[in-house]
Design a protein around this motif. Structure first.
Motif, PDB file in Angstrom:
ATOM      1  N   GLY A 181     -14.646 -31.487  84.217  1.00  0.00           N
ATOM      2  CA  GLY A 181     -15.716 -31.617  85.196  1.00  0.00           C
ATOM      3  C   GLY A 181     -16.109 -33.070  85.432  1.00  0.00           C
ATOM      4  N   GLN A 182     -16.559 -33.350  86.632  1.00  0.00           N
ATOM      5  CA  GLN A 182     -16.945 -34.711  87.005  1.00  0.00           C
ATOM      6  C   GLN A 182     -18.356 -35.019  86.509  1.00  0.00           C
ATOM      7  N   GLY A 183     -18.546 -36.214  85.968  1.00  0.00           N
ATOM      8  CA  GLY A 183     -19.871 -36.618  85.535  1.00  0.00           C
ATOM      9  C   GLY A 183     -20.773 -36.921  86.725  1.00  0.00           C
ATOM     10  N   GLY A 184     -22.046 -36.553  86.608  1.00  0.00           N
ATOM     11  CA  GLY A 184     -23.003 -36.871  87.670  1.00  0.00           C
ATOM     12  C   GLY A 184     -23.365 -38.350  87.650  1.00  0.00           C
ATOM     13  N   TRP A 185     -24.126 -38.770  88.647  1.00  0.00           N
ATOM     14  CA  TRP A 185     -24.499 -40.186  88.722  1.00  0.00           C
ATOM     15  C   TRP A 185     -25.981 -40.315  89.019  1.00  0.00           C
ATOM     16  N   GLY A 186     -26.521 -41.494  88.703  1.00  0.00           N
ATOM     17  CA  GLY A 186     -27.919 -41.765  88.980  1.00  0.00           C
ATOM     18  C   GLY A 186     -28.118 -42.223  90.408  1.00  0.00           C
ATOM     19  N   TYR A 187     -29.313 -42.067  90.926  1.00  0.00           N
ATOM     20  CA  TYR A 187     -29.651 -42.449  92.299  1.00  0.00           C
ATOM     21  C   TYR A 187     -29.234 -43.887  92.589  1.00  0.00           C
ATOM     22  N   ALA A 188     -28.497 -44.060  93.690  1.00  0.00           N
ATOM     23  CA  ALA A 188     -28.051 -45.372  94.178  1.00  0.00           C
ATOM     24  C   ALA A 188     -27.102 -46.080  93.225  1.00  0.00           C
ATOM     25  N   LEU A 189     -26.589 -45.360  92.221  1.00  0.00           N
ATOM     26  CA  LEU A 189     -25.636 -45.947  91.282  1.00  0.00           C
ATOM     27  C   LEU A 189     -24.412 -45.044  91.181  1.00  0.00           C
ATOM     28  N   PRO A 190     -23.596 -44.963  92.231  1.00  0.00           N
ATOM     29  CA  PRO A 190     -22.434 -44.074  92.186  1.00  0.00           C
ATOM     30  C   PRO A 190     -21.538 -44.415  91.010  1.00  0.00           C
ATOM     31  N   SER A 191     -21.291 -43.454  90.168  1.00  0.00           N
ATOM     32  CA  SER A 191     -20.522 -43.675  88.949  1.00  0.00           C
ATOM     33  C   SER A 191     -19.695 -42.432  88.669  1.00  0.00           C
ATOM     34  N   LEU A 192     -18.741 -42.167  89.543  1.00  0.00           N
ATOM     35  CA  LEU A 192     -17.947 -40.946  89.420  1.00  0.00           C
ATOM     36  C   LEU A 192     -16.988 -41.045  88.243  1.00  0.00           C
ATOM     37  N   ALA A 193     -17.088 -40.097  87.328  1.00  0.00           N
ATOM     38  CA  ALA A 193     -16.209 -40.091  86.158  1.00  0.00           C
ATOM     39  C   ALA A 193     -15.521 -38.741  86.089  1.00  0.00           C
ATOM     40  N   ARG A 194     -14.235 -38.727  86.341  1.00  0.00           N
ATOM     41  CA  ARG A 194     -13.496 -37.463  86.316  1.00  0.00           C
ATOM     42  C   ARG A 194     -12.215 -37.638  85.516  1.00  0.00           C
ATOM     43  N   ALA A 195     -11.958 -36.683  84.628  1.00  0.00           N
ATOM     44  CA  ALA A 195     -10.745 -36.733  83.840  1.00  0.00           C
ATOM     45  C   ALA A 195      -9.551 -36.336  84.697  1.00  0.00           C
ATOM     46  N   ALA A 196      -8.410 -36.860  84.344  1.00  0.00           N
ATOM     47  CA  ALA A 196      -7.189 -36.501  85.053  1.00  0.00           C
ATOM     48  C   ALA A 196      -6.791 -35.075  84.707  1.00  0.00           C
ATOM     49  N   GLY A 197      -6.065 -34.423  85.620  1.00  0.00           N
ATOM     50  CA  GLY A 197      -5.597 -33.064  85.379  1.00  0.00           C
ATOM     51  C   GLY A 197      -4.624 -33.022  84.213  1.00  0.00           C
ATOM     52  N   GLY A 198      -4.607 -31.892  83.507  1.00  0.00           N
ATOM     53  CA  GLY A 198      -3.713 -31.749  82.367  1.00  0.00           C
ATOM     54  C   GLY A 198      -2.616 -30.745  82.654  1.00  0.00           C
ATOM     55  N   SER A 199      -1.571 -30.840  81.898  1.00  0.00           N
ATOM     56  CA  SER A 199      -0.474 -29.886  82.035  1.00  0.00           C
ATOM     57  C   SER A 199       0.009 -29.522  80.633  1.00  0.00           C
ATOM     58  N   GLY A 200      -0.784 -28.667  79.982  1.00  0.00           N
ATOM     59  CA  GLY A 200      -0.417 -28.256  78.633  1.00  0.00           C
ATOM     60  C   GLY A 200      -0.691 -29.324  77.597  1.00  0.00           C
ATOM     61  N   ALA A 202      -3.633 -32.503  76.089  1.00  0.00           N
ATOM     62  CA  ALA A 202      -5.060 -32.822  76.018  1.00  0.00           C
ATOM     63  C   ALA A 202      -5.473 -33.706  77.190  1.00  0.00           C
ATOM     64  N   ILE A 203      -6.685 -33.460  77.707  1.00  0.00           N
ATOM     65  CA  ILE A 203      -7.252 -34.277  78.784  1.00  0.00           C
ATOM     66  C   ILE A 203      -8.147 -35.332  78.162  1.00  0.00           C
ATOM     67  N   THR A 204      -7.931 -36.565  78.522  1.00  0.00           N
ATOM     68  CA  THR A 204      -8.795 -37.637  78.039  1.00  0.00           C
ATOM     69  C   THR A 204      -9.936 -37.827  79.027  1.00  0.00           C
ATOM     70  N   GLY A 219      -9.862 -33.350  75.174  1.00  0.00           N
ATOM     71  CA  GLY A 219      -9.670 -34.226  74.026  1.00  0.00           C
ATOM     72  C   GLY A 219     -10.996 -34.725  73.478  1.00  0.00           C
ATOM     73  N   ALA A 220     -10.975 -35.924  72.914  1.00  0.00           N
ATOM     74  CA  ALA A 220     -12.176 -36.524  72.358  1.00  0.00           C
ATOM     75  C   ALA A 220     -13.215 -36.760  73.462  1.00  0.00           C
ATOM     76  N   LEU A 221     -14.486 -36.752  73.093  1.00  0.00           N
ATOM     77  CA  LEU A 221     -15.549 -36.968  74.066  1.00  0.00           C
ATOM     78  C   LEU A 221     -15.624 -38.444  74.464  1.00  0.00           C
ATOM     79  N   ALA A 222     -16.072 -38.691  75.700  1.00  0.00           N
ATOM     80  CA  ALA A 222     -16.247 -40.060  76.189  1.00  0.00           C
ATOM     81  C   ALA A 222     -17.733 -40.357  76.343  1.00  0.00           C
ATOM     82  N   ALA A 223     -18.096 -41.609  76.161  1.00  0.00           N
ATOM     83  CA  ALA A 223     -19.503 -42.000  76.223  1.00  0.00           C
ATOM     84  C   ALA A 223     -20.032 -41.985  77.650  1.00  0.00           C
ATOM     85  N   SER A 224     -21.239 -41.490  77.801  1.00  0.00           N
ATOM     86  CA  SER A 224     -21.914 -41.566  79.102  1.00  0.00           C
ATOM     87  C   SER A 224     -22.545 -42.939  79.260  1.00  0.00           C
TER      88      SER A 224
END
Length: 234
Positions: A181-200, A202-204, A219-224
């Motif tokens: 899923g794509q991470g949300g962003w704060g008002y006026a601070l577009p910060s789209l964070a989306r993991a790449a698709g996986g194929s069998g 782990a998704i980073t 996979g492992a969690l990423a920092a917000s």
């Protein structure tokens, strides 16, 4: 400046160099203020300690405070075919605040999260405050994770919620084609964070930018992203 359809006066815009980003190490706050010929320099507090104080410049009686909470962490997963949801973006609050020259006012800058929890809240005294985004939930076998809710403004004149994270996506179970899923962003601070698709595999997940939620993954969690406080001394 136009007031009621009539031209009243001109206003000089401070040069770009008047904005400083203070991003020192933990425990360090830049308390220096100066005049640049137009007004006091704005104070930008991001990626800073989670708490501290700022001192109102001598002669200053009004400040415009802009506050963003930190983003929420994206969800992980216990199964490769079930990606987690993205974390929510931090809430936003803004207000003009009357202040006393040389007063010390507590400031909190919300800290991002990389352990599956919500982002921290940010505030300027008790005048302006915003909460961090909620964490996305993790996926499990046969079910994708859901996106976290955006944070909210809790004190101030202008209160705007952060964008919610999106749910994990499955394009094809048979080929394990999924996307965090794509991470949300704060008002006026577009910060789209989306993991790449996986194929069998782990998704980073992708980390969030300022006030942004990190994406979900397998996979492992990423920092917000950390929150942000901007103080414009008027």
């Amino acid at each position: 400046i136009w007031v009621a359809g009539s031209f009243v006066t001109t206003m000089q815009i401070p040069p770009a160099a008047s904005v400083r980003l203070f991003s020192g190490p933990q425990g360090t706050w830049n308390a220096a203020f100066s005049r640049n010929g137009y007004r006091w320099e704005p104070t930008v507090l991001g990626a800073t300690p989670s708490g501290g104080t700022v001192t109102v410049p001598a002669g200053c009686t009004l400040v415009r405070a802009l506050v963003w909470g930190a983003g929420g962490c994206g969800g992980g997963s216990s199964a490769l075919g079930a990606p987690g949801g993205g974390g929510g973006g931090g809430g936003y609050a803004e207000s003009l605040v009357a202040v006393t020259p040389l007063a010390a006012i507590p400031v909190t800058v919300g800290v991002g999260n990389a352990t599956g929890a919500a982002g921290g809240s940010s505030s300027f005294g008790t005048f302006v405050a915003a909460t961090g985004g909620s964490a996305g939930t993790g996926g499990a076998s046969g079910a994708t994770g859901t996106g976290g809710a955006g944070g909210t403004g809790t004190a101030g004149t202008i209160l705007i919620p952060g964008a919610a994270g999106t749910d994990g996506i499955v394009y094809s179970y048979s080929s394990s084609s999924v996307e965090g899923g794509q991470g949300g962003w704060g008002y006026a601070l577009p910060s789209l964070a989306r993991a790449a698709g996986g194929s069998g595999a782990a998704i980073t997940p992708a980390p969030g930018g300022l006030a942004g939620g990190s994406s979900g993954g397998n996979g492992a969690l990423a920092a917000s992203g950390n929150g942000l406080v901007i103080l414009e001394w008027l």
